[in-house]
Design an enzyme around this catalytic site. Sequence first.
Site, short mmCIF file in Angstrom:
data_model
loop_
_atom_site.label_atom_id
_atom_site.label_comp_id
_atom_site.label_asym_id
_atom_site.label_seq_id
_atom_site.Cartn_x
_atom_site.Cartn_y
_atom_site.Cartn_z
N SER A 20 0.83 -1.22 0.00
CA SER A 20 0.00 0.00 0.00
C SER A 20 0.86 1.27 0.00
CB SER A 20 -0.90 0.04 1.24
OG SER A 20 -1.84 -0.99 1.22
N ILE A 21 0.42 2.25 -0.79
CA ILE A 21 1.10 3.55 -0.78
C ILE A 21 1.05 4.13 0.63
CG2 ILE A 21 0.95 5.92 -1.66
CD1 ILE A 21 0.02 4.66 -4.37
N ALA A 96 -14.07 2.19 -6.25
CA ALA A 96 -15.24 2.16 -7.14
C ALA A 96 -15.61 0.69 -7.29
CB ALA A 96 -14.90 2.77 -8.49
N TYR A 156 -10.19 3.46 -16.51
CA TYR A 156 -10.14 4.13 -15.20
C TYR A 156 -11.52 4.75 -14.91
CZ TYR A 156 -7.91 6.34 -11.16
OH TYR A 156 -7.56 6.70 -9.89
N LYS A 163 -11.34 11.37 -9.24
CA LYS A 163 -10.02 11.99 -8.95
C LYS A 163 -10.01 13.46 -9.38
CE LYS A 163 -7.68 8.53 -7.09
NZ LYS A 163 -7.50 8.48 -5.62
N LEU A 195 -2.52 -3.46 -4.28
CA LEU A 195 -3.79 -4.20 -4.28
C LEU A 195 -4.82 -3.51 -5.18
CD1 LEU A 195 -5.34 -6.57 -2.95
CD2 LEU A 195 -6.04 -4.97 -1.15
#
Length: 256
Positions: A20-21, A96, A156, A163, A195
């Site tokens: 994870s970031i 989403a 996307y 975003k 992920l």
Amino acid sequence: MFEDLKGRTAVVFGVANKRSIAWAIAQGLHAAGANLAITYQNERMEMEAKDLILSLPGAEGFMCDVSKDEEITELFEKLKARYGKLHAVVHSVAFAPAEELKGDFVNTTREGFRVAHDVSVYSLIAVSRAAAALMEDGGSVITMTYYGAEKVVPHYNVMGVAKAALECTVRYLAQDLGRRKIRVNAISAGPIKTLAARGISGLGDMLRSHAERAPLQRNVEVSEVGSTGVFLASDASSGITGEIIYVDCGYNIMGF
Ligand code: NAD
Ligand code: 0WE
């Protein structure tokens, strides 16, 4: 590493696993001397997140689903009792429904649009409001965005629209919270195999073409996003607010 966050407290949202970031930013903040509160979404995420959190001495874990107002309220009550003041918030959360990232954009459902914006955008407003109440000495709010907000990235879809709304939310929050010495910025990261990116068909091709086109001729490392998070949390970035900072090896500057 300079200990430029010593005596500061940060809360990090969005740790799912070691890729994870949010985890890379948490590690950077910890190395810079910050006290850390790390949140994970639900019981399903708890096991993996708890093991990681235990590996950072002093860091504490809390559960919080950001689509639930009561969970945000409860979390910040706990943070107030435990730490008193807060100095930084890292919001590294997006979602989403999977179907929305597969088909044609024109088939975006009302519910898919709602969920994407609720989890990925509104949550930044709710979390910033709750955090600001504890940021008595000013602070830094950091969120994560992607180039698909500006230019079309096939599949996307509704996340790109969310975003774009997130980046605009950063500017409105920065204006509102500026008078309280709270800065609000986003990091626009290049594609990283986390992920949230796994299972996206064509991710391999995307990473290859990104590395080919980017001025630095490679993909971004998650640790580079981590160190930018530390910069935005620290006084080194004290004059920066309302900005989108690209950590994408320069990909976004290219026209051809
Ligand atoms: P990740 O799956 O590790 O992180 C996403 C996190 O969002 C998970 O921890 C998940 O539990 C959390 N989350 C989803 N719904 C939630 C909810 N209702 N309440 C609380 N938490 C919730 O993937 P990541 O790639 O580290 O994503 C982090 C952020 O970075 C996202 O905002 C993503 O859009 C952004 N980003 C990712 C990339 C990439 O290529 N991986 C590039 C640019 C930006
Ligand atoms: O922001 C993201 C991904 C966010 C995301 C991922 C998922 C996968 C699992 C949001 N919701 C979900 N829902 C799920 O059910 N990225 C920047 C990574 C990403 O996602 C893409 C990309 C890239 C890059 C989707 C299509 C095309 C490119």
